[in-house]
Each structure stands twice: as structure tokens, then as C-alpha cells.
Design an enzyme around this catalytic site. Sequence first.
Site, mmCIF file in Angstrom:
data_model
loop_
_atom_site.group_PDB
_atom_site.id
_atom_site.type_symbol
_atom_site.label_atom_id
_atom_site.label_comp_id
_atom_site.label_asym_id
_atom_site.label_seq_id
_atom_site.Cartn_x
_atom_site.Cartn_y
_atom_site.Cartn_z
ATOM 1 C CE1 TYR A 52 -23.055 -11.073 49.625
ATOM 2 C CE2 TYR A 52 -25.040 -11.390 48.302
ATOM 3 C CZ TYR A 52 -23.905 -11.908 48.912
ATOM 4 O OH TYR A 52 -23.632 -13.247 48.812
ATOM 5 C CE LYS A 99 -20.791 -12.126 47.331
ATOM 6 N NZ LYS A 99 -19.566 -12.784 47.792
HETATM 7 N N1 LIG Z 1 -24.905 -18.874 51.944
HETATM 8 C C1 LIG Z 1 -25.426 -18.459 50.809
HETATM 9 O O1 LIG Z 1 -26.624 -18.634 50.547
HETATM 10 C C2 LIG Z 1 -24.544 -17.778 49.792
HETATM 11 C C3 LIG Z 1 -25.054 -17.595 48.488
HETATM 12 C C4 LIG Z 1 -24.253 -16.974 47.533
HETATM 13 C C5 LIG Z 1 -22.979 -16.546 47.865
HETATM 14 N N2 LIG Z 1 -22.514 -16.733 49.139
HETATM 15 C C6 LIG Z 1 -21.174 -16.244 49.437
HETATM 16 O O2 LIG Z 1 -20.412 -17.267 50.028
HETATM 17 C C7 LIG Z 1 -19.427 -16.677 50.872
HETATM 18 C C8 LIG Z 1 -19.455 -17.344 52.228
HETATM 19 O O3 LIG Z 1 -20.729 -17.151 52.808
HETATM 20 P P1 LIG Z 1 -21.303 -18.117 53.926
HETATM 21 O O4 LIG Z 1 -22.706 -18.393 53.567
HETATM 22 O O5 LIG Z 1 -20.368 -19.232 54.182
HETATM 23 O O6 LIG Z 1 -21.356 -17.113 55.165
HETATM 24 P P2 LIG Z 1 -20.663 -17.191 56.593
HETATM 25 O O7 LIG Z 1 -21.204 -16.050 57.363
HETATM 26 O O8 LIG Z 1 -20.809 -18.566 57.177
HETATM 27 O O9 LIG Z 1 -19.124 -16.959 56.247
HETATM 28 C C9 LIG Z 1 -18.603 -15.700 55.958
HETATM 29 C C10 LIG Z 1 -17.287 -15.600 56.699
HETATM 30 O O10 LIG Z 1 -16.647 -14.389 56.299
HETATM 31 C C11 LIG Z 1 -16.061 -13.827 57.445
HETATM 32 N N3 LIG Z 1 -15.890 -12.390 57.250
HETATM 33 C C12 LIG Z 1 -16.871 -11.462 57.080
HETATM 34 N N4 LIG Z 1 -16.329 -10.240 56.974
HETATM 35 C C13 LIG Z 1 -14.976 -10.417 57.069
HETATM 36 C C14 LIG Z 1 -13.879 -9.536 57.070
HETATM 37 N N5 LIG Z 1 -14.042 -8.211 56.943
HETATM 38 N N6 LIG Z 1 -12.628 -10.044 57.200
HETATM 39 C C15 LIG Z 1 -12.448 -11.380 57.320
HETATM 40 N N7 LIG Z 1 -13.450 -12.268 57.361
HETATM 41 C C16 LIG Z 1 -14.706 -11.787 57.247
HETATM 42 C C17 LIG Z 1 -17.045 -14.125 58.575
HETATM 43 O O11 LIG Z 1 -16.440 -14.016 59.853
HETATM 44 C C18 LIG Z 1 -17.494 -15.531 58.220
HETATM 45 O O12 LIG Z 1 -16.692 -16.513 58.866
HETATM 46 C C19 LIG Z 1 -19.715 -15.182 50.908
HETATM 47 O O13 LIG Z 1 -18.896 -14.538 49.971
HETATM 48 C C20 LIG Z 1 -21.159 -15.111 50.453
HETATM 49 O O14 LIG Z 1 -21.472 -13.897 49.856
HETATM 50 C C21 LIG Z 1 -23.265 -17.336 50.112
#
Ligand SMILES: NC(=O)c1ccc[n+]([C@@H]2O[C@H](COP(=O)([O-])OP(=O)(O)OC[C@H]3O[C@@H](n4cnc5c(N)ncnc54)[C@H](O)[C@@H]3O)[C@@H](O)[C@H]2O)c1
Length: 278
Positions: A170, A174
Site C-alpha cells: 500500500y 501511495k
Molecule cells: N483512515 C486513515 O487512517 C487513512 C490514512 C491515510 C490515507 N488514507 C486514505 O484515505 C482514503 C480513504 O480511506 P478511508 O479511511 O476513508 O477508508 P474507507 O474504507 O472508509 O473508504 C475506502 C472506500 O474505498 C472504496 N473502495 C475500495 N476499493 C475500491 C474499488 N476497487 N473501487 C471502488 N471503490 C473502492 C471502499 O468501498 C470504501 O468505501 C484511502 O485512499 C486511504 O488510503 C486513510
Amino acid sequence: MADQDTFAGYRVVVTGGGGGIGGEISRRFAAAGAEVTVADLNAEAARQVAQDITARGGSAAAWPVDVTDQDAVGRLFATLGESGQTLDVLVNCAARASDVPFDRLPAAEFDRDVTATLTSAFLCIQAALPLLLRSAREAREAREARDARSPNVVSVASVNGLAAFGNEAYSAAKAGLINLTRNLAVRYGPAGVRFNAVAPGTVQTPIWEQRLAARPDLLERIEGLYPLRRVGTPGDVAAACLFLASPGASWITGQTLAVDGGVTAGHSDLIQAIFGDA
Ligand SMILES: NC(=O)c1ccc[n+]([C@@H]2O[C@H](COP(=O)([O-])OP(=O)(O)OC[C@H]3O[C@@H](n4cnc5c(N)ncnc54)[C@H](O)[C@@H]3O)[C@@H](O)[C@H]2O)c1
């Protein structure tokens, strides 16, 4: 905070729009006047976010899509194009992270993380480009581009793309997304399309549920490691995305904004080890 008409007349697509961060990004764009397409693999989650937005008087439509499926991604953007709609902002927010330790990580699992986190953004950007370029041409013709609307892509990267925080596949994806952002900013800047990224630190969203089930005090332990002594909220990340997408950022491209409570600013443990409590 964006005004309620900052994005009036804008068409915005948010992938992963049904998730914790993507949902808040979708809601805030809609609250600032945009028409939002909530694109997510989880059809029910996308529907709920879109319904939430319309219940508050905003404009949104759910679009169930697997952003790793090139044909499905093509259909999403082709449909927008065919119906004569423009596209002003694409937010790449869908991602996937495997918690399997590196020495046991199957190659197929590595590929799945990279495909869902990086290749998905490539597919969406490539399919969205004709629409973004058309918006840029129209903005130029209307002499708006310099001080107003500039079509753009905001990709949700992570601090994992900037330094070592585990989840190697991952994280590598990124880091790739951050580099893709720079390359495309340079390639498409002359045509008037901007590319930026945000790099969030720990944000409490459904993605943490599994880890919290195993270690309920995890987030409290993490908070002490952040200079600002708290983890992030989806709103922290959404606010940064809206700024980068807004006319106020019309001369910003190729950048990655860390939204991370200061965690990538330095190492307090190292400072403590050198200077003690003094
Ligand atoms: N939560 C954290 O701590 C954090 C930290 C850094 C970065 N991020 C990034 O933020 C973004 C959102 O993460 P989040 O924490 O809201 O997670 P989350 O799981 O709540 O949301 C991710 C969403 O992406 C959708 N998804 C996954 N694979 C998919 C696909 N192939 N096609 C379409 N939709 C798809 C999922 O169904 C989900 O609704 C991500 O890119 C994640 O890497 C999150």
C-alpha cells in the site's frame, strides 16, 4: 472552509466516495455547491452518502463501480461525457491495504494493493482526462483560467507514501501516486489541468475497525505520537482536498499536502533521546 457557492456549477467525481474520508469529501463538495458523483465499489455506502447529500438539499448521484475495472471506469466517465456534462474535479480516494506482514505477503496480495491504490487512480485519471481537458479549454475561452475555475485532480495519498509506516505494498502504491501526481502536473499544466495530492496521517474511519476490534486502545496510543496529540478526522482531510481543488489554489500543482498532525515533520522520540526532557 469553502463557501456554499465555491463549487457552484462544478461536477465532481469522488472515488471511494462511500467511505469515511471519501464520504466527507463528497458531502463538503456538495455543501459548497458542486454536483457530486459518489463512486464506490460498495453500492449501498455510495447510495447512503448520495442520499445524505440530497436530503440536505445538495446534488449527488451514487455510481457503483470497481475502479480497478478499466471498462467500468470507462463507462463512468463516458456516461458523463455523453450526457454533455463537464468534469471539473476528480478525487481519487479509493484504496486498499493488506495487513499481512511483508515476509508472508503473497505476490497476488501485493498486486491487489497496488492495483486498488495506484492503478485505479491511473485508470480514473486517464478516462477522466478528455473531460478535464474540455473543461480547461472552455475555462480558457471564457478567460476564467487564471483567476478562477481550473479543472483538477486531487488524489488521497498517505503519509505512508512519504516515509516508512508499514503496509509496504500500500505504501509503495501511495508513493507511486505522489509521483504520478507530479508527472501529470508537469505534463498537463500547459493544458490547464492541475494535479495535487493530500497525505493524511491516521484518520479514524471504518478502515480502522478491524485493528480496533483487536486492540481497542490503539487510537489513544497513537495519539500520543502525533505532535498535535490527536488523530485526524475525515473533515481534516476533506478541508485540504477542497482547498486544493478550489480557485484559491489555481497556481498550485504537483504538490502533496501532508494532513497529518505534524507526524512527518520530525521525530519527537529522537529529539527526546538526544536532549532528554530539557
Ligand atoms: N483512515 C486513515 O487512517 C487513512 C490514512 C491515510 C490515507 N488514507 C486514505 O484515505 C482514503 C480513504 O480511506 P478511508 O479511511 O476513508 O477508508 P474507507 O474504507 O472508509 O473508504 C475506502 C472506500 O474505498 C472504496 N473502495 C475500495 N476499493 C475500491 C474499488 N476497487 N473501487 C471502488 N471503490 C473502492 C471502499 O468501498 C470504501 O468505501 C484511502 O485512499 C486511504 O488510503 C486513510
